[in-house]
Motif scaffolding. Structure first.
Motif, mmCIF file in Angstrom:
data_model
loop_
_atom_site.group_PDB
_atom_site.id
_atom_site.type_symbol
_atom_site.label_atom_id
_atom_site.label_comp_id
_atom_site.label_asym_id
_atom_site.label_seq_id
_atom_site.Cartn_x
_atom_site.Cartn_y
_atom_site.Cartn_z
ATOM 1 N N ILE A 70 0.901 -0.967 -0.042
ATOM 2 C CA ILE A 70 -0.062 0.079 0.040
ATOM 3 C C ILE A 70 0.686 1.304 -0.144
ATOM 4 C CG2 ILE A 70 -0.286 0.132 2.418
ATOM 5 C CD1 ILE A 70 -3.053 0.887 2.116
ATOM 6 N N SER A 108 -4.560 -7.651 -10.839
ATOM 7 C CA SER A 108 -4.833 -7.416 -9.370
ATOM 8 C C SER A 108 -6.320 -7.100 -8.968
ATOM 9 C CB SER A 108 -3.839 -6.644 -8.781
ATOM 10 O OG SER A 108 -4.274 -5.942 -7.745
ATOM 11 N N SER A 179 6.952 -3.957 0.935
ATOM 12 C CA SER A 179 6.208 -5.031 1.036
ATOM 13 C C SER A 179 4.623 -4.996 0.940
ATOM 14 C CB SER A 179 6.566 -6.136 1.886
ATOM 15 O OG SER A 179 6.797 -5.599 3.214
ATOM 16 N N VAL A 181 1.445 -6.987 3.269
ATOM 17 C CA VAL A 181 1.113 -7.043 4.526
ATOM 18 C C VAL A 181 1.659 -8.326 5.001
ATOM 19 C CG1 VAL A 181 -1.408 -7.518 4.177
ATOM 20 C CG2 VAL A 181 -0.561 -6.900 6.425
ATOM 21 N N LYS A 188 8.067 -8.991 10.647
ATOM 22 C CA LYS A 188 7.890 -8.332 11.918
ATOM 23 C C LYS A 188 7.923 -9.367 13.247
ATOM 24 C CE LYS A 188 5.878 -4.037 10.294
ATOM 25 N NZ LYS A 188 4.654 -3.044 10.231
ATOM 26 N N ARG A 210 -9.051 -8.680 3.809
ATOM 27 C CA ARG A 210 -8.173 -8.820 2.600
ATOM 28 C C ARG A 210 -8.486 -10.586 2.643
ATOM 29 N NH1 ARG A 210 -8.424 -4.346 2.243
ATOM 30 N NH2 ARG A 210 -6.757 -2.879 1.842
ATOM 31 N N PRO A 269 -2.213 4.079 5.925
ATOM 32 C CA PRO A 269 -3.359 4.048 5.323
ATOM 33 C C PRO A 269 -3.943 2.780 5.644
ATOM 34 C CG PRO A 269 -1.932 4.336 3.763
ATOM 35 C CD PRO A 269 -1.124 4.368 5.304
ATOM 36 N N ASP A 270 -5.174 2.702 5.600
ATOM 37 C CA ASP A 270 -6.010 1.141 5.632
ATOM 38 C C ASP A 270 -6.129 0.822 4.129
ATOM 39 O OD1 ASP A 270 -6.471 0.781 8.344
ATOM 40 O OD2 ASP A 270 -8.770 1.546 8.162
#
Ligand code: GFB
Length: 308
Positions: A70, A108, A179, A181, A188, A210, A269-270
């Motif tokens: 994103i 996509s 990258s 999520v 992470k 998602r 951002p979402d």
């Protein structure tokens, strides 16, 4: 496709292209042609034409693209539009000029309007405004679908398109700035576990929904579509199942075995509130995803757990 047919996979070193290559090799195909991005700049029309003129591939999988999560989509807006338009226009036009038998173009799920009804049916394309963060990428991918359709309508070229949902798997991008999520959270959580960190930061509110598909499933679908689908328009390729980003984080936390906290960074951002593919058309054609998310997350964890 004949087993000795000459196949060009554009983007063969990327996550999608390399998965398609693995799949085709496992099906007994041997006659591949590749160029790395250093050897052939797909944004350069003269270079692309020279390559097609020299190699004359029978079949083309168009998996080369400028892609990212994103934030990358939102920051590198010019490259996401320009690079993707040039790559697809050059390859699709060369495939027409040099008489490629069939081409598969990959896009996509972000081609759909931001607030389209869910699940996303193919006919919702161009019925509303796009999500702002990835509008350049979406516009390029919509142009690719329309290019395939236009060459089919005007010249009878057998160019088809498939729109996968969010993908993950081997050769994914684990750079936290660019990258998607799923690889970001995998990294992470692994790093947080290794470093005994108190918390892992989740971008946005965690509430967006998602759908995630393992890239080996996509490769299987691409092969299936090359063999069985010859129509204008495009097909959604997904699992038909979604979850919230927070739920995804919980799953990854569990797979990794991390015991700290999950905190939010709502300055990030979402994006689109929900992106769930309607896969009924694909099911009618005869294909379904096989790798569920729990299994896929375990596969990814086993692949990358020692990398960070
Ligand atoms: O995967 P992602 O970057 O792309 O982000 P999109 C999905 C959601 O996860 C967003 C949140 O709501 C992010 O804010 N998220 C939480 C994170 N933590 C993280 C993190 O550490 N990294 C990332 N990247 N996200 C992309 C489009 O949209 O999806 C592309 O921009 C393309 O054009 C691709 O369509 C498949 O699903 O929002």
């Amino acid at each position: 496709m004949e087993k000795n047919a000459k196949i060009y996979i554009a983007g063969h070193r990327g996550m999608v292209g390399s998965a398609i290559l693995r799949k085709l090799k496992s099906e007994g195909f041997t006659n591949f042609v590749f160029r790395t991005s250093k050897e052939l700049d797909l944004r350069n029309q003269a270079a692309v034409n020279a390559f097609f003129s020299q190699e004359r591939p029978d079949y083309v999988f168009l998996a080369a693209a400028k892609v990212g999560g994103i934030l990358a989509n939102n920051i590198y807006r010019a490259e996401f539009l320009y690079d993707n338009l040039m790559i697809e226009a050059n390859i699709i036009h060369a495939a027409h000029t040099y008489l490629v038998k069939k081409l598969l173009f990959l896009g996509s799920s972000c081609i759909y309007p931001k607030l389209a009804p869910q699940p996303l049916k193919e006919e919702y394309l161009l019925t509303g405004l796009l999500e702002q963060t990835n509008e350049p990428y979406a516009i390029a991918k919509i142009a690719g679908i329309k290019l395939c359709d236009a060459y089919r309508a005007q010249y009878g070229d057998n160019f088809i398109s498939a729109m996968p949902t969010n993908l993950y798997g081997p050769n994914d991008n684990y750079d936290l700035k660019t990258s998607h999520v799923l690889p970001a959270l995998m990294r992470k959580f692994i790093e947080a576990k290794n470093n005994h960190a108190q918390e892992v930061v989740l971008w946005g509110t965690g509430s967006p929904l998602r759908e995630f598909m393992h890239v080996d499933d996509l490769a299987d679908a691409c092969y299936f579509l090359m063999e069985n689908f010859n129509e204008a328009g495009f097909l959604n390729v997904g699992t038909g199942v979604d979850l919230s980003i927070y739920e995804l984080a919980q799953k990854i936390k569990k797979v990794v075995g991390y015991e700290g906290e999950i905190v939010q960074d709502t300055s990030k951002p979402d994006g689109t509130p929900r992106k769930l593919m309607d896969v009924s058309k694909l099911r009618k054609v005869g294909w379904e995803a096989k790798i569920d998310l729990d299994k896929g997350l375990q596969m990814v964890y086993d692949e990358v757990k020692d990398q960070f």
